[in-house]
Scaffold this motif. Sequence first.
Motif, PDB file in Angstrom:
ATOM      1  N   UNK A 174       0.823  -1.200   0.000  1.00 26.08           N
ATOM      2  CA  UNK A 174       0.000   0.000   0.000  1.00 26.08           C
ATOM      3  C   UNK A 174       0.863   1.257   0.000  1.00 26.08           C
ATOM      4  N   UNK A 175       1.927   1.251   0.793  1.00 28.12           N
ATOM      5  CA  UNK A 175       2.837   2.401   0.830  1.00 28.12           C
ATOM      6  C   UNK A 175       3.471   2.623  -0.537  1.00 28.12           C
ATOM      7  N   UNK A 219       2.361   1.717  -3.407  1.00 28.83           N
ATOM      8  CA  UNK A 219       1.352   2.142  -4.392  1.00 28.83           C
ATOM      9  C   UNK A 219       1.078   3.644  -4.307  1.00 28.83           C
ATOM     10  N   UNK A 220       1.497   4.253  -3.184  1.00 30.61           N
ATOM     11  CA  UNK A 220       1.326   5.700  -2.998  1.00 30.61           C
ATOM     12  C   UNK A 220       2.687   6.399  -3.036  1.00 30.61           C
ATOM     13  N   UNK A 221       3.520   5.984  -3.949  1.00 31.08           N
ATOM     14  CA  UNK A 221       4.823   6.629  -4.211  1.00 31.08           C
ATOM     15  C   UNK A 221       5.874   6.339  -3.157  1.00 31.08           C
ATOM     16  N   UNK A 222       5.657   5.342  -2.329  1.00 25.05           N
ATOM     17  CA  UNK A 222       6.689   4.936  -1.383  1.00 25.05           C
ATOM     18  C   UNK A 222       6.856   5.917  -0.236  1.00 25.05           C
ATOM     19  N   UNK A 223       8.057   5.927   0.328  1.00 22.73           N
ATOM     20  CA  UNK A 223       8.377   6.791   1.466  1.00 22.73           C
ATOM     21  C   UNK A 223       9.514   7.713   1.061  1.00 22.73           C
ATOM     22  N   UNK A 224       9.260   8.999   1.085  1.00 23.65           N
ATOM     23  CA  UNK A 224      10.283   9.981   0.709  1.00 23.65           C
ATOM     24  C   UNK A 224      10.877   9.660  -0.653  1.00 23.65           C
ATOM     25  N   UNK A 225      10.013   9.188  -1.560  1.00 21.44           N
ATOM     26  CA  UNK A 225      10.451   8.873  -2.907  1.00 21.44           C
ATOM     27  C   UNK A 225      11.191   7.557  -3.037  1.00 21.44           C
ATOM     28  N   UNK A 226      11.168   6.722  -1.979  1.00 12.53           N
ATOM     29  CA  UNK A 226      11.877   5.446  -1.995  1.00 12.53           C
ATOM     30  C   UNK A 226      10.885   4.297  -1.845  1.00 12.53           C
ATOM     31  N   UNK A 227      11.158   3.213  -2.539  1.00  9.47           N
ATOM     32  CA  UNK A 227      10.327   2.023  -2.447  1.00  9.47           C
ATOM     33  C   UNK A 227      10.629   1.275  -1.151  1.00  9.47           C
ATOM     34  N   UNK A 228       9.580   0.916  -0.418  1.00  5.98           N
ATOM     35  CA  UNK A 228       9.771   0.154   0.821  1.00  5.98           C
ATOM     36  C   UNK A 228      10.018  -1.316   0.492  1.00  5.98           C
ATOM     37  N   UNK A 229      11.103  -1.842   0.984  1.00  7.93           N
ATOM     38  CA  UNK A 229      11.448  -3.248   0.782  1.00  7.93           C
ATOM     39  C   UNK A 229      11.629  -3.903   2.148  1.00  7.93           C
ATOM     40  N   UNK A 230      10.974  -5.050   2.346  1.00  4.35           N
ATOM     41  CA  UNK A 230      11.006  -5.728   3.643  1.00  4.35           C
ATOM     42  C   UNK A 230      11.982  -6.889   3.625  1.00  4.35           C
ATOM     43  N   UNK A 231      12.693  -7.034   4.738  1.00  7.28           N
ATOM     44  CA  UNK A 231      13.603  -8.159   4.948  1.00  7.28           C
ATOM     45  C   UNK A 231      13.181  -8.835   6.250  1.00  7.28           C
ATOM     46  N   UNK A 232      12.692 -10.055   6.174  1.00  7.79           N
ATOM     47  CA  UNK A 232      12.162 -10.737   7.350  1.00  7.79           C
ATOM     48  C   UNK A 232      13.285 -11.379   8.152  1.00  7.79           C
ATOM     49  N   UNK A 233      13.276 -11.111   9.453  1.00  5.03           N
ATOM     50  CA  UNK A 233      14.211 -11.715  10.402  1.00  5.03           C
ATOM     51  C   UNK A 233      13.395 -12.551  11.380  1.00  5.03           C
ATOM     52  N   UNK A 288       2.700  -0.994  12.556  1.00  7.62           N
ATOM     53  CA  UNK A 288       4.072  -0.556  12.740  1.00  7.62           C
ATOM     54  C   UNK A 288       4.664   0.068  11.489  1.00  7.62           C
ATOM     55  N   UNK A 289       4.389  -0.535  10.330  1.00  5.90           N
ATOM     56  CA  UNK A 289       4.893   0.025   9.074  1.00  5.90           C
ATOM     57  C   UNK A 289       4.165   1.308   8.699  1.00  5.90           C
ATOM     58  N   UNK A 290       2.867   1.376   9.027  1.00  6.27           N
ATOM     59  CA  UNK A 290       2.135   2.632   8.817  1.00  6.27           C
ATOM     60  C   UNK A 290       2.724   3.738   9.687  1.00  6.27           C
ATOM     61  N   UNK A 291       2.993   3.427  10.957  1.00 11.77           N
ATOM     62  CA  UNK A 291       3.570   4.437  11.846  1.00 11.77           C
ATOM     63  C   UNK A 291       4.944   4.868  11.333  1.00 11.77           C
ATOM     64  N   UNK A 292       5.780   3.915  10.946  1.00 10.01           N
ATOM     65  CA  UNK A 292       7.097   4.257  10.407  1.00 10.01           C
ATOM     66  C   UNK A 292       6.959   5.201   9.214  1.00 10.01           C
ATOM     67  N   UNK A 293       6.036   4.891   8.320  1.00 10.26           N
ATOM     68  CA  UNK A 293       5.822   5.724   7.140  1.00 10.26           C
ATOM     69  C   UNK A 293       5.421   7.138   7.536  1.00 10.26           C
ATOM     70  N   UNK A 294       4.483   7.263   8.475  1.00 15.97           N
ATOM     71  CA  UNK A 294       4.025   8.583   8.906  1.00 15.97           C
ATOM     72  C   UNK A 294       5.151   9.347   9.604  1.00 15.97           C
ATOM     73  N   UNK A 295       5.942   8.655  10.404  1.00 15.53           N
ATOM     74  CA  UNK A 295       7.062   9.302  11.091  1.00 15.53           C
ATOM     75  C   UNK A 295       8.073   9.862  10.097  1.00 15.53           C
TER      76      UNK A 295
END
Length: 370
Positions: free
Chosen positions: A55-56, A58-72, A308-315
């Motif tokens: 979703x992030x 699809x709305x142009x990412x965060x600060x112009x960057x694509x969010x990529x997840x790495x699962x630990x 958590x990812x929504x909060x990170x994006x908003x922050x």
Amino acid sequence: MLERVPPRPDPLAPGSLTLSRRPDTLNVAVVVPLQGPAGIFGPSCECCAQLAAEEVNARSGVLGREMQLVVVDGGAPPDVVAGEVDALISAGAADAVVGWHISAVREVVAPRIGGRVPYVYTALYEGGEQSPGVFLTGETPERQLGPALRWYAGELGIRRWTIVGDDYIWPRSSGRAVHRYLAELDGEVCDEIYVPLGTEDFDEVVARVAASRCEGVIMLLIGNDAVAFNRAFSQAGLDRDYLRFSSLIEENVLLATGAEHTRGLMTAAGYFEDLPTASGLDFAAGYFRRFGPGAPVLNSLGESCYEGLRLLTELLRNAGEVDVRRIQLMAEGLEYESPRGTVQVRDRHLMQRVFLAAADGLQWDVIQQL
């Protein structure tokens, strides 16, 4: 995009990671349990995190960057988890850390991060975390456990409780909070029992509960431990005489427990799959539209990873850059809409509504807002 950290012979060995960052991506280490008693939550957490990232992006990412997840794998021993996270950050392969994992893991991970990148911890927890760069989306005892005990005392007259918990920081600290809340209610802790994580045999625990002269049981057990206790509790017939309240139990645990073992079981959380609010129903619809009817069960713990990812994006959008000091400086009072309704950051914690619910077979019946 969602990746997993590749397995390594020595998770603490420097220079052994093959993951790297690109300038047009925001790499987020998503720490969720894939094994152990909490592993039952892992699939839901991963799907909800993936949905948030999609979703992030699809709305142009965060600060112009694509969010990529790495699962630990947050279900590994705490030192191993902290080593994985540290290595990712040191290699420039993680710009932030988000995830649901137990407090024993957070206590080791937070110092290893050391405020180098923002760390959004999504689990309900015991309260009091003040490490630099740590933001917390989960429920805390004063907004969940305390109001629930006041509800039991006021509505049902229940003031005598026995505590059954896993033996680590969250249950122990929550147990101390129970003592404080019950003292204010002229209540009593009749017995207090802590077991090792991964306990499967609860026969002796159930016998102590029956002998404790309590009116209800406060469960501070994780995942499969809660499942094993619930089954032993009802098989001993205690569900006829005692209510159970857990501040950490959700739809996965209900399914694994079985409908015949959930009588008299209650919980409180900021989100339920069947929460009858517009924001909650919209989130559930989007989740099943994306992953289909066979998706992992939707629940508060999985949703917390989305949160958590929504909060990170908003922050990050609010701060305008990925800098922990500026993020903290700009965070206070930040408000946005989420599946939990309108939420606001105060002292790096997410203020939210908390709802009380009772088990109805394999579903939660949301009774009221606390």
